[in-house]
Scaffold this active site. Structure first.
Site, short mmCIF file in Angstrom:
data_model
loop_
_atom_site.label_atom_id
_atom_site.label_comp_id
_atom_site.label_asym_id
_atom_site.label_seq_id
_atom_site.Cartn_x
_atom_site.Cartn_y
_atom_site.Cartn_z
N ASP A 31 0.82 -1.21 0.00
CA ASP A 31 0.00 0.00 0.00
C ASP A 31 0.86 1.27 0.00
OD1 ASP A 31 -2.12 1.87 0.50
OD2 ASP A 31 -3.23 0.31 1.58
N THR A 72 -6.84 3.62 -2.17
CA THR A 72 -6.62 2.21 -1.83
C THR A 72 -7.67 1.27 -2.42
OG1 THR A 72 -5.42 2.72 0.20
CG2 THR A 72 -6.50 0.57 0.09
N ARG A 157 -10.62 -3.42 3.21
CA ARG A 157 -10.71 -3.33 1.75
C ARG A 157 -9.53 -3.99 1.06
NH1 ARG A 157 -10.10 1.72 4.12
NH2 ARG A 157 -8.29 2.99 3.52
N HIS A 301 1.22 8.19 5.30
CA HIS A 301 0.29 9.28 5.58
C HIS A 301 0.74 10.11 6.79
CE1 HIS A 301 -2.99 8.98 2.77
NE2 HIS A 301 -3.04 7.67 2.91
N ASP A 344 -1.15 -0.24 -4.74
CA ASP A 344 -2.50 0.22 -5.05
C ASP A 344 -2.53 1.70 -5.44
OD1 ASP A 344 -1.71 0.97 -2.50
OD2 ASP A 344 -3.70 0.77 -1.63
N HIS A 345 -1.43 2.39 -5.25
CA HIS A 345 -1.21 3.79 -5.62
C HIS A 345 0.16 4.16 -5.08
CE1 HIS A 345 -1.93 4.84 -1.41
NE2 HIS A 345 -3.05 4.13 -1.47
N HIS A 477 -2.53 11.05 -1.53
CA HIS A 477 -2.51 10.60 -2.92
C HIS A 477 -3.92 10.77 -3.47
CE1 HIS A 477 -4.32 7.06 -1.02
NE2 HIS A 477 -3.35 7.18 -0.12
#
Length: 538
Positions: A31, A72, A157, A301, A344-345, A477
């Site tokens: 992630d 995400t 998720r 983050h 995922d990014h 993001h």
């Protein structure tokens, strides 16, 4: 002698047939991982983790997401469906749904309940909002539901969306310290998961605390340990090593583990336990283990991409991957598993850091954006026409517009003119412009692939590169800029040749490639573009 020769030919034939597919596919999503981390931290990695995968596998150096928003949930859904939000329907982590007229979460499902030691809210989750099949769904169907599929992550998720609609299990971490699931997957947790939870393995990490893995001078690729661009792990502690996790745990809960490298370690322990107890890769029917390492995102983050905390997390993840690879070699067999690793990014550089280094950008406060939109609406039309603003989407209150006798097209044009005067705004697109996209507008192409007219807003705002709609510390993001779209893509193991390419690729090519490699149908929403390099055996 003839019988012996025939028998040997039979055995060799069986072996060749068995190698027609791998015994196990391991999909790893890290992630918020930027491709540049594989370069920046390379000198400090071991030879047995990332370097082993890159050195013996195939590296796609220039892989990108091809839609906006880069979050995400849509990231995981896109990797595993081989398509984008406009098709698979996962428009964000949470978003305002135009048809429902309210906020929704990507995996919310009030029809199911928590199983395991978690709160009612933590477990009321399923893949019901995912509108396309996944590679894991197709594997289940292709094997007549004999091939096992297990998804796991710290985030709900990150476990649910990759595992798809037909998974044997999806497991995610609760703030109680246990891995939980929902009744969508069965009436109780597998016994081995309950046993794992009862061991309370997370407490050993909490008790030990978090200090640097290596000597401080090794972390010269990062900013100082204490710098103004970092947030706090907890309000009661400073952002400096070492971290007393027991102190934070006592003031909060086991959720603190999410924002440490040890969330990754605990998940890897669960993955190894799953391989053992579910006998994954032990027969000739292909199984699939989907693992999403979430702690990298939580740490990114809070602390940002140039923090010692983030670098330490990747140095530790490198060792965790080495342990997992060694275990796979031993239990499944070195040539019997196919592994891919992606993200995922990616993530932005902190805007305050850029501004302090003379790049004219800034942080954007979402509350200020909303306040400005509402004031403009009231000043211009005499009332508040803004129904919602989130995920760069602006929704209008159609009932109020109708009651006021206003034309929606003129309302949109007025808001567009206002927004284009804002410092941070690059472009603004209306629903009509998005749906009429021809693909020639680079940014509009990203937006159209992430847009569903039954769910998204009336207008979508594109902010200028470098501007960050977030707080002054850490990172975020969501944009179509390369710092959010450029992610690693590594293939390793069964039938993967050694090599690399710098040609531009898209994450939506991962799933159709895996489907072709293991000879199963494509997920039903994919455009079926594959990574041709993996089929060239020269």
């Amino acid at each position: 002698m003839k019988k012996l020769i025939l028998f040997l030919i039979f055995i060799v034939s069986l072996n060749m047939l068995a190698q027609d597919r791998p015994k196990l596919v391991v999909g790893i999503v890290v992630d918020q991982m930027k491709m540049e981390y594989l370069y920046r931290f390379s000198d400090d990695f071991s030879d047995n983790g990332f370097k082993r995968i890159m050195g013996s596998g195939y590296t796609f150096h220039n892989t990108h997401f091809n839609f906006m928003p880069t979050y995400t949930a849509p990231g995981h859904a896109s990797v595993y469906t081989g398509t984008t939000p406009s098709t698979h329907g996962i428009m964000g982590n949470d978003w305002f749904n135009r048809t429902l007229g309210k906020e929704m979460y990507c995996t919310d499902d009030v029809s199911v309940k928590t199983i395991g030691d978690g709160t009612a809210e933590e477990g009321a989750m399923s893949p019901k909002n995912l509108q396309s099949t996944t590679i894991t769904d197709e594997l289940r169907m292709a094997t007549n539901f004999k091939g096992k599929v297990i998804g796991m992550s710290i985030k709900d998720r990150g476990a649910i969306l990759p595992a798809g609609h037909f998974a044997n299990s999806a497991l995610w971490f609760s703030k109680t310290g246990s891995f939980i699931s929902s009744t969508f997957y069965g009436e109780k947790l597998p016994d081995w998961v309950t046993e794992f939870n009862n061991e309370k393995r997370y407490m050993s990490y909490i008790t030990k605390g978090w200090d640097l893995l290596k000597p401080k001078e090794i972390y010269n690729e990062s900013l100082a340990d204490k710098n103004p661009y970092e947030g706090k792990l907890h309000k009661s502690v400073e952002s400096v090593f070492p971290y007393n996790l027991k102190h934070i745990y006592d003031k909060s809960n086991a959720g603190v583990l999410r924002t440490t490298p040890f969330g990754n370690d605990l998940l890897a322990e669960l993955a190894i336990r799953a391989i053992e107890k579910e006998a994954l890769g032990k027969d000739e029917i292909t199984d699939f283990l989907a693992v999403s390492f979430s702690s990298t995102d939580y740490i990114g983050h809070v602390f940002g991409p140039h923090s010692m905390e983030l670098q330490d997390t990747y140095l530790r993840l490198d060792q965790t991957l080495a342990t997992l690879l060694t275990y796979l070699d031993k239990t499944v067999g070195k040539d019997n598993y196919l592994l891919f690793l992606t993200a995922d990014h990616a993530g932005a550089v902190n805007a305050s850091y850029l501004r302090d280094n003379k790049y004219n950008v800034k942080n954007v406060n979402s509350k200020d954006v909303v306040a400005g939109l509402k004031k403009f609406s009231t000043d211009t039309f005499g009332t508040d026409l803004v129904l919602d603003y989130s995920n760069f989407n602006l929704y209008f209150n159609k009932e109020t517009i109708k009651a006021k006798g206003l034309e929606l097209s003129k309302v949109k044009q007025s808001f567009k003119e206002y927004l284009m005067k804002q410092e941070e705004v690059k472009r603004v697109y209306t629903e009509e412009e998005i749906l009429a996209s021809t693909g020639n507008d680079y940014f509009l192409n990203f937006i159209s692939k992430g847009y569903d007219p039954s769910q998204n807003g009336d207008m979508v705002i594109l902010e200028k590169a470098g501007y960050m709609e977030y707080g002054i510390t850490g990172t975020t993001h969501g944009t179509p800029n390369s710092y959010d779209t450029h992610v690693p893509l590594l293939f390793y193991g069964w039938n993967v040749k050694k090599g690399a390419t710098h040609a531009k690729k898209y994450i939506t090519q991962i799933t159709p490639t895996v489907a072709q490699l293991i000879k199963i149908p494509f997920p039903n929403g994919t455009e079926a573009e594959v990574l041709e390099e993996l089929f060239d055996k020269k």
